[in-house]
Structure formats: C-alpha cells, structure tokens
Design a protein around this motif. Structure first.
Motif, mmCIF file in Angstrom:
data_model
loop_
_atom_site.group_PDB
_atom_site.id
_atom_site.type_symbol
_atom_site.label_atom_id
_atom_site.label_comp_id
_atom_site.label_asym_id
_atom_site.label_seq_id
_atom_site.Cartn_x
_atom_site.Cartn_y
_atom_site.Cartn_z
ATOM 1 N N GLY A 183 97.233 68.942 22.758
ATOM 2 C CA GLY A 183 95.949 68.096 22.540
ATOM 3 C C GLY A 183 94.353 68.369 23.105
ATOM 4 O O GLY A 183 93.758 68.208 22.147
ATOM 5 N N VAL A 184 94.907 67.904 24.112
ATOM 6 C CA VAL A 184 93.296 68.153 25.020
ATOM 7 C C VAL A 184 92.800 69.595 24.412
ATOM 8 O O VAL A 184 91.697 69.868 24.400
ATOM 9 C CB VAL A 184 93.063 67.740 26.178
ATOM 10 C CG1 VAL A 184 92.681 68.061 27.200
ATOM 11 C CG2 VAL A 184 93.772 66.491 26.532
ATOM 12 N N ALA A 185 93.862 69.937 25.120
ATOM 13 C CA ALA A 185 93.328 72.047 24.676
ATOM 14 C C ALA A 185 92.904 72.266 23.392
ATOM 15 O O ALA A 185 91.857 73.039 23.192
ATOM 16 C CB ALA A 185 94.650 73.193 25.055
ATOM 17 N N PHE A 223 97.968 65.595 18.285
ATOM 18 C CA PHE A 223 99.188 66.114 19.069
ATOM 19 C C PHE A 223 98.974 64.963 20.495
ATOM 20 O O PHE A 223 100.004 64.344 20.966
ATOM 21 C CB PHE A 223 98.230 67.346 19.671
ATOM 22 C CG PHE A 223 99.107 67.987 18.271
ATOM 23 C CD1 PHE A 223 99.934 68.379 17.770
ATOM 24 C CD2 PHE A 223 98.390 69.605 18.679
ATOM 25 C CE1 PHE A 223 99.946 68.968 16.942
ATOM 26 C CE2 PHE A 223 98.474 70.745 17.706
ATOM 27 C CZ PHE A 223 99.802 70.192 16.416
ATOM 28 N N PHE A 224 97.604 64.445 20.195
ATOM 29 C CA PHE A 224 97.032 63.270 21.588
ATOM 30 C C PHE A 224 98.527 62.072 21.282
ATOM 31 O O PHE A 224 98.893 61.666 22.261
ATOM 32 C CB PHE A 224 95.990 63.281 21.858
ATOM 33 C CG PHE A 224 95.480 62.870 23.465
ATOM 34 C CD1 PHE A 224 95.783 63.494 24.744
ATOM 35 C CD2 PHE A 224 95.873 61.294 23.548
ATOM 36 C CE1 PHE A 224 95.195 63.344 26.063
ATOM 37 C CE2 PHE A 224 95.297 60.669 24.689
ATOM 38 C CZ PHE A 224 95.324 61.717 25.616
ATOM 39 N N PHE A 237 82.528 64.686 14.146
ATOM 40 C CA PHE A 237 83.751 65.111 14.675
ATOM 41 C C PHE A 237 84.809 64.705 13.704
ATOM 42 O O PHE A 237 85.626 66.030 13.995
ATOM 43 C CB PHE A 237 84.088 64.281 16.399
ATOM 44 C CG PHE A 237 83.322 65.456 17.526
ATOM 45 C CD1 PHE A 237 83.539 67.029 17.076
ATOM 46 C CD2 PHE A 237 82.572 64.041 18.387
ATOM 47 C CE1 PHE A 237 82.656 67.312 18.716
ATOM 48 C CE2 PHE A 237 82.047 64.985 19.517
ATOM 49 C CZ PHE A 237 82.350 66.163 19.479
ATOM 50 N N TRP A 238 85.387 63.860 13.477
ATOM 51 C CA TRP A 238 86.796 62.968 12.980
ATOM 52 C C TRP A 238 87.051 64.397 11.426
ATOM 53 O O TRP A 238 87.538 63.853 10.900
ATOM 54 C CB TRP A 238 86.541 62.289 11.953
ATOM 55 C CG TRP A 238 84.493 61.031 11.701
ATOM 56 C CD1 TRP A 238 83.900 60.421 12.791
ATOM 57 C CD2 TRP A 238 85.137 61.102 10.731
ATOM 58 N NE1 TRP A 238 83.428 60.165 11.935
ATOM 59 C CE2 TRP A 238 83.656 60.804 10.319
ATOM 60 C CE3 TRP A 238 85.666 61.070 9.337
ATOM 61 C CZ2 TRP A 238 83.062 60.889 9.464
ATOM 62 C CZ3 TRP A 238 84.698 60.971 7.825
ATOM 63 C CH2 TRP A 238 83.530 60.415 8.145
ATOM 64 N N LYS A 239 85.867 64.735 11.278
ATOM 65 C CA LYS A 239 85.341 65.774 9.688
ATOM 66 C C LYS A 239 85.971 67.659 10.360
ATOM 67 O O LYS A 239 86.817 68.349 9.856
ATOM 68 C CB LYS A 239 84.393 66.306 9.402
ATOM 69 C CG LYS A 239 83.958 64.342 8.210
ATOM 70 C CD LYS A 239 83.669 65.041 7.391
ATOM 71 C CE LYS A 239 83.111 63.481 6.036
ATOM 72 N NZ LYS A 239 81.304 63.753 5.569
ATOM 73 N N ASN A 240 86.057 67.298 11.528
ATOM 74 C CA ASN A 240 86.256 68.922 12.402
ATOM 75 C C ASN A 240 88.139 68.998 11.881
ATOM 76 O O ASN A 240 88.154 67.964 13.483
ATOM 77 C CB ASN A 240 85.892 69.122 13.542
ATOM 78 C CG ASN A 240 86.127 70.618 14.361
ATOM 79 O OD1 ASN A 240 87.527 70.887 14.624
ATOM 80 N ND2 ASN A 240 85.166 70.991 14.910
ATOM 81 N N ARG A 241 88.713 69.644 11.800
ATOM 82 C CA ARG A 241 89.791 69.268 11.529
ATOM 83 C C ARG A 241 91.092 70.079 12.617
ATOM 84 O O ARG A 241 91.926 69.160 12.827
ATOM 85 C CB ARG A 241 90.590 70.341 10.143
ATOM 86 C CG ARG A 241 90.476 71.580 10.356
ATOM 87 C CD ARG A 241 91.064 72.750 9.108
ATOM 88 N NE ARG A 241 91.251 73.981 9.968
ATOM 89 C CZ ARG A 241 90.851 75.027 9.523
ATOM 90 N NH1 ARG A 241 90.797 75.330 8.409
ATOM 91 N NH2 ARG A 241 91.180 76.434 10.266
ATOM 92 N N ASP A 242 89.879 70.398 13.623
ATOM 93 C CA ASP A 242 91.225 70.462 14.420
ATOM 94 C C ASP A 242 90.445 69.804 16.194
ATOM 95 O O ASP A 242 91.977 69.638 16.543
ATOM 96 C CB ASP A 242 90.295 71.978 16.094
ATOM 97 C CG ASP A 242 91.027 73.502 15.129
ATOM 98 O OD1 ASP A 242 91.413 73.612 13.630
ATOM 99 O OD2 ASP A 242 90.595 74.780 15.075
ATOM 100 N N VAL A 243 89.147 69.002 15.542
ATOM 101 C CA VAL A 243 89.753 67.679 16.354
ATOM 102 C C VAL A 243 91.325 66.959 15.999
ATOM 103 O O VAL A 243 91.717 66.066 16.966
ATOM 104 C CB VAL A 243 88.183 67.426 16.303
ATOM 105 C CG1 VAL A 243 87.938 65.427 17.034
ATOM 106 C CG2 VAL A 243 87.374 67.367 17.059
ATOM 107 N N VAL A 244 91.100 66.485 14.682
ATOM 108 C CA VAL A 244 91.595 65.307 13.938
ATOM 109 C C VAL A 244 93.275 66.187 14.386
ATOM 110 O O VAL A 244 93.883 65.426 15.040
ATOM 111 C CB VAL A 244 91.552 65.397 12.802
ATOM 112 C CG1 VAL A 244 92.583 64.329 12.080
ATOM 113 C CG2 VAL A 244 90.167 65.221 12.208
ATOM 114 N N ALA A 245 93.644 67.534 14.770
ATOM 115 C CA ALA A 245 94.389 67.737 14.886
ATOM 116 C C ALA A 245 94.950 67.152 16.237
ATOM 117 O O ALA A 245 96.171 67.307 16.317
ATOM 118 C CB ALA A 245 94.776 69.417 14.227
ATOM 119 N N GLY A 246 94.144 67.491 17.461
ATOM 120 C CA GLY A 246 93.913 67.824 18.644
ATOM 121 C C GLY A 246 93.980 66.317 19.361
ATOM 122 O O GLY A 246 95.322 65.757 19.946
ATOM 123 N N LEU A 247 93.763 64.753 17.923
ATOM 124 C CA LEU A 247 93.940 63.738 18.602
ATOM 125 C C LEU A 247 95.398 63.572 18.091
ATOM 126 O O LEU A 247 95.758 62.664 19.033
ATOM 127 C CB LEU A 247 92.622 62.768 18.109
ATOM 128 C CG LEU A 247 91.488 63.173 17.924
ATOM 129 C CD1 LEU A 247 90.463 62.221 16.971
ATOM 130 C CD2 LEU A 247 91.554 62.390 19.516
#
Lengths: 151, 500
Positions: free
Chosen positions: A55-57, A15-16, A3-13
């Motif tokens: 962030g969640v979205a 933001f959160f 997960f932590w290599k997926n850029r959108d997951v990191v961006a969401g985290l």
C-alpha cells in the motif's frame, strides 16, 4: 493536488486499509504460534504486513509518477442495474420462485441501457423464465420452483 | 522402448475412459457451450469457465473436468472466430487474429482464414497434447521427491509470474495477489480449527464461494462494461459454404512452416507460468513476419499471420496443462480455475493424481484430442451457427447472461448468501475497473492461498522453523531466485516508465 482522484493513490489506500484490518484482526483474535508451530494468525499476519508495505509503495510510486493517473469517468447506470438485478433475484428466488425472480431481474437489468422499454424487458423476462425452466429444471434437474407462495 | 510402451498403455486407458457415450457427450456439450460464449466479443475463456463451473458441480469428476477442458478449448477457439469476422478481439489472447484475419475477411477470404485457423489450431493442440503425454509421467516422477518447501517456492514463482508479467503495474498486481490470499484464509483453518475472518457471519465459516467470486470479478465486470458500450455493427455479409473456405495450394504451402514453428514456440512458452494471454502468439507473429519472403503483406491479410499464432496458442494450451496436472501448479487463471474444479470434485491436485486416478488423468488428456476434433467439425461445416450467434444484439444477450450467472451461483449450494457474495464481488470488480486493478492475480491468490499456507506451515514444521530450508533445497532455491529477479526486473521496468 486532488489526491483522492488519483487512482493509484486510492488503490494504495485500499491496500493499506485491507492490510491494516488483517493485521489488527490477526493480532487480537488469532494466536500467532511460533515459526515451527504456526498458529492460525501467522499467515494472515504475514500477508497483512506485506499488504501494508505494498500500500505504501503504491502511494509512493503514484506521488512520484510524472503523470498523474486519474480515475476514469464511470457510468453508474449499468453498474447499479446489473447489481440491483442480481440483488432482486436473490431476494425473490426462494420467497417468490423462479418466474418472479427472473422477470424482475430482466426488468431491472434492462435499465442498464437506454432507451428503456418496460414492455420489451417484461417480454424478455418471460422468455428467459421459460428458457431457464427448460434448461435448469427440466434439463439439469435443479430444485427450483417456478412460483412459490408465502414460503 | 519403455517410453513408447507406456505411451500406448496410457493412450488406450485414456481412450477407454474418454470414449464412452457419457464422456463424449460432456466433451461435446463443453466444447459447444465454450464456442458459444467465446465467440461473443469481450467474453473469453475465463468468463466461459466461470459461467459453466456451477454446472459441473453435480457431475462425476472425470465428466466435470472433461467438460470444463472442452469449454476452455471452445472459448479460446471462438474468440478467434470473432476476431477474424468482426475485427474485434473475442478476448485479449485472440487479438493477434485481428491483424491479418480481419483484412482477409474484408477481401472476401474470411472463410479461408477460418479454415486455416481451424487446421492450425488442430495441429498446434496435437503437438501440445503429445508433449503433455510424453512429459507428464517423467515430471510427476521427479515431483514425487519434492518437499513442501519446494512446492511453496514453486507456487510463489507461479503467482508472482502471473501477477507481474504482462500486467499493468507489478506492485498493484502483487497487491491483488495478497488480497486474494487473504480472502482464501476466510473460514475454518484446517490446521487449528479456528475460524478466521468470518466477521460474525455463519455462512462465511465454510469460506468464500469460488463460483460467486469468479463470476463476480470476471462475468459481472464484462457485462457492465459491455452494457456501457454502444451496439457495435455486427454484420457479416459473406457466405461461408465449404467452397468459400477451401484454401488454395499456395495458401497451404505458405502455412506449413508457420504452423510448425508456431507449435514449437507455443509449446515452450505454454509450460512456463505467467506467459498466457497471447504473449507467445505475438512472438510467433513477429517471427513469421521476420522470416517471410513478403513481409509487406503482414497486416493486410497474410495467411501466415493466422497459421503461426493460432498453432502457437493451441500448442501452449496443451503444455500449460503439464505443470497444472503433474504438479498442481497452475500457470494462469484458467488453469487455476480448472485446478479448483478438481478440488471441488474431492481430488487433491499434485503428482499423485496420475497414479491414484489414472483413468481420470489419461481420459482427460485423450478428451483434449476429441475436443479438438469436435472443434474442427463444429467450425468448418457449421460455421454459420456461430456467425448467427455473433449477430444477436447485446441488449437481448446481457439479461440472459446475468440470469445465467445468478442461477449458476445459487445452484452451487442452493444458498441465497452466495448471491449476496456475488453482488459484493460484482461491486468490487467495478471498483477494480476504476482503480485499474487486475482480477487475475486476485483469483490466483484466492485459489492458491490455501495450499501455499499449508505447504509453508509444513515446510517450517519439518525444518523446525529454520527459514534457510528454502535456499538449501536446490529446486526451491532456483524458484525463489527466478521469483526475486522477476520481481526486480518488472519493478525496474515499471518505475523507469513512470519516473523518467
């Protein structure tokens, strides 16, 4: 699943996380007031809550995405060189003056690209110092000293 | 006849203000520096304005704005020069010039392309400026009746449009917008006097330095990505004497129509929020291709492909100033920076500017014209200078840019803390590159965050906490409706692309 290599997951985290800091800080440190008479905490609280939602979205969209968007590989060399050069300039401009600050900036920032030549970087630093002095001190009358000792 | 009389009165006031040695000099310096930065590949008007913003801190208000507007025109123009000569867009908005401009250069007609671009851009900007002069007073009169709720909704519309239209992911765009607004709350809250988000740092009580932030997220990111790339070949072999630049009669005949249509299209889209960045220029290009008698020549050096989009782009620049100057509502990041420059000079943007500072307002507009005239002079006879600029190797250039950024940030308040902020924002911009987050909504949220909060608080105070005021006032209701549909539409589009 990394997960932590997926850029959108990191961006969401990210933001959160920022949203969480804003909400906690707004809740504990600043009065909320009422809707009519808003306190200093009201607007940041609204923004923080919205950012939590964003962030969640972002994470949800990233997980449901049919192709995972990985972070690009990144050359750290130019990043460190540019930021390091500015940092060196910040440390030296008041303590040592424009000339040492500029020369060290040039010597560090030139390391962003290979091949690195210390002599070329030094020469460029001296030329840039002269230009900076002409433009900013002589031309724009800025209050910068070329060489400051022990200040 | 009133409109015409008022027009002449405004024009003469503007000429009086703009045509002084001092202001002509600021205009000239701004346009030349803008051209210089803009012509470099990768560096566009946003970087150019961020770079030169600190210099204007110590100028008088009118001079500062005239100079920054000149930088904008110059940089925008220079980007196209780079596109035509090298086939590499100087900045994203100038990418359309590559399509036909670069083939023309390859065929040895680069000079003609540059000449026609110059003429088209002058005609386009003239249309934009004329529209601005005629429409601004009318819009400002209407705007005087706007209430805080209306401003609030309009600002929200501008922000949402700028962060969703034409950007990557609309959700991430809105996220960056909110982060920007949160950053704008750092420092003393004007209404209550409370210090927010200072995290124990005294220097943060005055808020985050705009120059440090703008330079960090725009200039540092560009230098880092530029330094990571190899040295591109930058040889321009052609000669660019005046004779090599003169278009043939056939070129003229084919360019007139596109220029007129492009100007109209650009003028319309320029006034709307969120449409900058070349969207309208591509529309103009597509339209010319559709209307042309020889569509097959497009992409292989058709002069219409330069004349139309270039006129379109510059007409849009003129009309983009309409909402910015009359309402204080910027449609894109460049306009937001110019607005911030106005605030730095102690002038509160909004419909009152025209009546409280008429000399600044009309002087600025007339200076747009002068700036565009200077551009013609700088770019037809003196094109050789810019070509030489293009050939400076990047390895010599980027240390100079980093130095300029550092001295510029330091000079705004003679504060080392601002340099540390620059480093932090520089690091942030690199993280944003990794995560593909946009800097434009961040900056716009930061600049408009404070006025948005203030207007929201005032609106709620006036309505005694009744949120329905936003739907009861027609202006705000329409703005919010567009805002919601825009969000819905862009969200649906992006989800479709990703999920199916």
């Amino acid at each position: 699943m990394v997960f932590w290599k997926n850029r959108d997951v990191v961006a969401g985290l990210a933001f959160f996380g920022i949203g969480l800091v804003a909400v906690i800080k707004a809740h504990f440190s600043y009065p909320m007031g009422t809707v009519t008479f808003m306190g200093p905490g009201f607007f940041p609280m609204m923004l923080g809550l919205a950012l939590l939602g964003i962030g969640v979205a972002t994470i949800m969209v990233a997980v449901g995405d049919r192709n995972q968007r990985w972070m690009p590989t990144f050359g750290w060399r130019p990043v460190l060189a540019v930021l390091g050069a500015i940092l060196a300039f910040a440390l030296l401009i008041e303590r040592a003056g424009l000339l040492p600050a500029t020369v060290s900036l040039s010597m560090i920032v030139s390391a962003a690209r290979q091949p690195y030549s210390a002599r070329a970087a030094l020469g460029l630093g001296l030329v840039l110092s002269a230009l900076a002095w002409l433009v900013f001190v002589l031309g724009l009358k800025m209050n910068l000293t070329l060489l400051a000792f022990g200040a | 006849m009133d409109v015409v009389n008022a027009f002449w009165a405004h024009l003469s006031l503007g000429v009086e203000t703009a045509v002084t040695w001092e202001n002509l000099w600021y205009c000239f310096v701004g346009v030349s520096l803008g051209c210089m930065v803009g012509v470099l590949p990768g560096l566009g008007s946003l970087v150019a304005i961020s770079l030169l913003l600190p210099i204007t801190y110590h100028l008088p208000a009118t001079g500062a704005l005239i100079m920054l507007a000149g930088v904008y025109f110059g940089a925008d123009y220079g980007g196209g020069t780079c596109s035509i000569l090298l086939g590499v867009p100087g900045h994203p908005a100038a990418a359309v010039d590559v399509l036909d401009g670069y083939p023309m250069t390859q065929q040895g007609r680069g000079g003609v392309a540059l000449f026609m671009k110059c003429i088209a851009s002058f005609i386009g900007s003239s249309v934009g400026i004329l529209l601005l002069m005629f429409m601004a007073p009318a819009i400002a009169t209407v705007a005087l009746k706007f209430e805080p709720a209306d401003y609030c909704a309009l600002m929200l519309l501008g922000l949402v449009a700028a962060s969703t239209v034409g950007q990557g992911s609309p959700i991430k765009g809105v996220g960056m917008l909110i982060v920007g607004m949160l950053l704008s709350t750092v420092g003393i809250d004007v209404n209550s006097g409370a210090v927010r988000f200072d995290f124990g740092l005294i220097e943060l009580q005055d808020g985050i330095n705009l120059v440090a932030m703008a330079m960090g997220v725009f200039a540092v990111a560009e230098v880092v990505t530029g330094a990571a790339k190899g040295e591109a070949a930058r040889h321009v072999k052609q000669k660019f004497g005046l004779k090599d630049q003169l278009p043939t009669r056939e070129d003229w005949r084919r360019s007139v129509g596109p220029m007129i249509r492009g100007s109209g299209l650009g003028a319309f889209f320029g006034a709307l929020p969120g449409t900058s960045g070349g969207m309208a220029t591509y529309l103009s290009y597509a339209m010319e291709m559709r209307l042309s008698k020889h569509p097959k020549e497009f992409g292989k050096g058709a002069i219409e492909g330069i004349a139309g989009p270039e006129a379109c782009n510059n007409a849009g620049v003129g009309t983009a100033f309409i909402p910015t100057l009359t309402l204080g509502l910027p449609g894109d990041a460049v306009m937001a920076l110019l607005l911030a420059a106005l605030v730095i000079q102690g002038i509160q943007p909004g419909p009152e500017v025209m009546s409280s500072h008429p000399d600044l307002f009309w002087g600025l507009i007339v200076s747009f014209w002068i700036g565009n005239l200077i551009l013609v002079v700088l770019n037809i006879p003196l094109i050789g200078i810019w070509i030489r600029m293009l050939q400076i190797p990047f390895k010599w250039l980027f240390p100079g840019i980093v130095l300029f950024v550092s001295i510029g940030v330091y000079s705004t308040h003679s504060s080392v803390f601002d340099l540390y902020s620059l480093v932090v924002f520089g690091a942030l911009s690199c993280a944003m590159l990794l995560l593909k987050l946009e800097a434009v909504p961040l900056l716009m949220g930061f600049i408009l965050g404070q006025p948005l909060e203030e207007n929201f608080r005032r609106a709620m105070l006036m309505s005694r906490g009744n949120l329905s005021v936003f739907v009861e006032r027609p202006v705000s209701a329409v703005a919010l409706l567009i805002c919601v549909s825009l969000m819905f539409w862009s969200l649906r589009k992006s989800l479709r692309e990703r999920m199916m």
